[in-house]
Design a protein around this motif. Structure first.
Motif, PDB file in Angstrom:
ATOM      1  N   UNK A 130     -30.697  33.701   3.566  1.00 12.65           N
ATOM      2  CA  UNK A 130     -30.004  32.527   3.031  1.00 12.65           C
ATOM      3  C   UNK A 130     -28.511  32.752   3.210  1.00 12.65           C
ATOM      4  N   UNK A 131     -27.844  31.814   3.864  1.00 12.23           N
ATOM      5  CA  UNK A 131     -26.387  31.796   3.916  1.00 12.23           C
ATOM      6  C   UNK A 131     -25.996  30.374   3.594  1.00 12.23           C
ATOM      7  N   UNK A 132     -25.319  30.210   2.478  1.00  9.52           N
ATOM      8  CA  UNK A 132     -25.069  28.882   1.945  1.00  9.52           C
ATOM      9  C   UNK A 132     -23.846  28.919   1.055  1.00  9.52           C
ATOM     10  N   UNK A 133     -23.132  27.849   0.996  1.00 14.20           N
ATOM     11  CA  UNK A 133     -22.038  27.741   0.042  1.00 14.20           C
ATOM     12  C   UNK A 133     -20.766  27.140   0.589  1.00 14.20           C
ATOM     13  N   UNK A 134     -20.618  27.061   1.892  1.00 12.54           N
ATOM     14  CA  UNK A 134     -19.375  26.528   2.450  1.00 12.54           C
ATOM     15  C   UNK A 134     -19.139  25.091   2.009  1.00 12.54           C
ATOM     16  N   UNK A 135     -20.191  24.274   2.024  1.00  7.44           N
ATOM     17  CA  UNK A 135     -20.019  22.876   1.631  1.00  7.44           C
ATOM     18  C   UNK A 135     -19.880  22.721   0.116  1.00  7.44           C
ATOM     19  N   UNK A 136     -20.222  23.750  -0.619  1.00  2.00           N
ATOM     20  CA  UNK A 136     -20.000  23.741  -2.068  1.00  2.00           C
ATOM     21  C   UNK A 136     -18.552  24.087  -2.386  1.00  2.00           C
ATOM     22  N   UNK A 137     -17.944  24.923  -1.546  1.00  6.30           N
ATOM     23  CA  UNK A 137     -16.607  25.450  -1.841  1.00  6.30           C
ATOM     24  C   UNK A 137     -15.493  24.868  -0.983  1.00  6.30           C
ATOM     25  N   UNK A 138     -15.740  24.636   0.272  1.00  9.15           N
ATOM     26  CA  UNK A 138     -14.687  24.214   1.205  1.00  9.15           C
ATOM     27  C   UNK A 138     -14.640  22.701   1.287  1.00  9.15           C
TER      28      UNK A 138
ATOM     29  N   UNK B 153     -12.140  19.001   0.113  1.00  2.00           N
ATOM     30  CA  UNK B 153     -10.725  18.601   0.067  1.00  2.00           C
ATOM     31  C   UNK B 153      -9.976  18.948  -1.220  1.00  2.00           C
ATOM     32  N   UNK B 154     -10.660  18.986  -2.362  1.00  2.00           N
ATOM     33  CA  UNK B 154      -9.966  19.292  -3.618  1.00  2.00           C
ATOM     34  C   UNK B 154     -10.775  20.290  -4.436  1.00  2.00           C
ATOM     35  N   UNK B 155     -10.114  21.008  -5.293  1.00  2.00           N
ATOM     36  CA  UNK B 155     -10.807  21.951  -6.157  1.00  2.00           C
ATOM     37  C   UNK B 155     -11.752  21.221  -7.101  1.00  2.00           C
ATOM     38  N   UNK B 156     -11.377  20.030  -7.525  1.00  2.00           N
ATOM     39  CA  UNK B 156     -12.231  19.252  -8.420  1.00  2.00           C
ATOM     40  C   UNK B 156     -13.554  18.872  -7.769  1.00  2.00           C
ATOM     41  N   UNK B 157     -13.579  18.774  -6.445  1.00  2.00           N
ATOM     42  CA  UNK B 157     -14.799  18.401  -5.722  1.00  2.00           C
ATOM     43  C   UNK B 157     -15.736  19.585  -5.484  1.00  2.00           C
ATOM     44  N   UNK B 158     -15.276  20.799  -5.774  1.00  2.00           N
ATOM     45  CA  UNK B 158     -16.109  21.983  -5.573  1.00  2.00           C
ATOM     46  C   UNK B 158     -17.285  21.982  -6.537  1.00  2.00           C
ATOM     47  N   UNK B 159     -18.397  22.537  -6.092  1.00  2.00           N
ATOM     48  CA  UNK B 159     -19.538  22.714  -6.982  1.00  2.00           C
ATOM     49  C   UNK B 159     -19.143  23.750  -8.026  1.00  2.00           C
TER      50      UNK B 159
ATOM     51  N   UNK C 185     -10.541  35.736  -1.427  1.00  2.00           N
ATOM     52  CA  UNK C 185     -10.535  35.004  -2.689  1.00  2.00           C
ATOM     53  C   UNK C 185     -11.433  35.658  -3.732  1.00  2.00           C
ATOM     54  N   UNK C 186     -11.103  35.393  -4.985  1.00  2.00           N
ATOM     55  CA  UNK C 186     -12.010  35.742  -6.067  1.00  2.00           C
ATOM     56  C   UNK C 186     -13.103  34.686  -5.999  1.00  2.00           C
ATOM     57  N   UNK C 187     -14.287  35.056  -5.568  1.00  2.00           N
ATOM     58  CA  UNK C 187     -15.308  34.071  -5.263  1.00  2.00           C
ATOM     59  C   UNK C 187     -15.770  33.290  -6.478  1.00  2.00           C
ATOM     60  N   UNK C 188     -15.735  33.881  -7.668  1.00  2.00           N
ATOM     61  CA  UNK C 188     -16.130  33.123  -8.846  1.00  2.00           C
ATOM     62  C   UNK C 188     -15.068  32.113  -9.249  1.00  2.00           C
ATOM     63  N   UNK C 189     -13.802  32.499  -9.192  1.00  2.00           N
ATOM     64  CA  UNK C 189     -12.757  31.602  -9.651  1.00  2.00           C
ATOM     65  C   UNK C 189     -12.217  30.730  -8.540  1.00  2.00           C
ATOM     66  N   UNK C 190     -11.809  31.314  -7.451  1.00  2.00           N
ATOM     67  CA  UNK C 190     -11.131  30.545  -6.422  1.00  2.00           C
ATOM     68  C   UNK C 190     -12.081  29.911  -5.423  1.00  2.00           C
ATOM     69  N   UNK C 191     -13.054  30.647  -4.955  1.00  2.00           N
ATOM     70  CA  UNK C 191     -13.921  30.135  -3.911  1.00  2.00           C
ATOM     71  C   UNK C 191     -15.071  29.300  -4.419  1.00  2.00           C
TER      72      UNK C 191
END
Length: 176
Positions: free
Chosen positions: A82-90, A92-98, A161-167
């Motif tokens: 499983x490799x997943x998460x780019x569309x959750x994190x990357x 346009x805005x931080x508010x749009x992140x999962x 990045x700190x994956x829990x906070x930033x990513x």
């Protein structure tokens, strides 16, 4: 074996622009030049040949993972990546992140289901994207946009990045 995830696992753009190229997937691809998990495992156990399934979908998010898990279970996969998460994190805005907690719940539920329903001893390997590493060594903003898309927002992507906070990513397993 089964590959789950997003465009990276689907081999998107590996054979040309805007097309998935599952033969070149890092996970279940059968192209010998890639040296995927599948190729290396098939060298050790020839009975695996022809049993590589790729259920990854470009654009998939953690919300799509359980549907892919269902397919891997139906195929009775004995090894799953499983490799997943780019569309959750990357996005346009931080508010749009999962949110981290939601991402973690989805991934943990999927991993739990795989462990519970796959044949005994099935191996599951999880990965999360490392945006800062994807653009490391780039030649400035232009290369960053080529990899991430113009306007992508990655807090802290000047370094790892700190994956829990930033990513806004949660590791499903140890990094590669």
């Amino acid at each position: 074996m089964a590959a789950l995830g997003d465009s990276v696992s689907a081999g998107f753009n590996a054979c040309g622009w805007y097309v998935s190229c599952t033969s070149r997937s890092w996970s279940a691809g059968d192209n010998a030049e890639v040296r995927s998990h599948y190729v290396r495992l098939a060298e050790r156990g020839p009975s695996l040949r022809g049993h590589n399934r790729n259920f990854a979908v470009p654009g998939a998010t953690s919300a799509d993972l359980m549907g892919q898990v269902d397919k891997a279970i139906a195929e009775k996969a004995e090894y799953v990546t499983i490799l997943l998460g780019a569309q959750d994190a990357c996005v346009p805005t931080e508010a749009a992140m999962t949110p981290v907690a939601l991402f973690r719940r989805r991934v943990e539920a999927a991993m739990g289901r795989l462990r519970a329903e796959l044949p005994g001893g099935a191996g599951v390997r999880g990965e999360h994207p490392r945006p800062a590493q994807a653009v490391a060594g780039g030649q400035g903003q232009r290369d960053r946009e080529d990899v991430l898309g113009a306007g992508a927002h990655l807090p802290g992507d000047a370094g790892q990045p700190d994956l829990d906070q930033a990513g806004r990513c949660a590791a499903a397993g140890p990094g590669a």
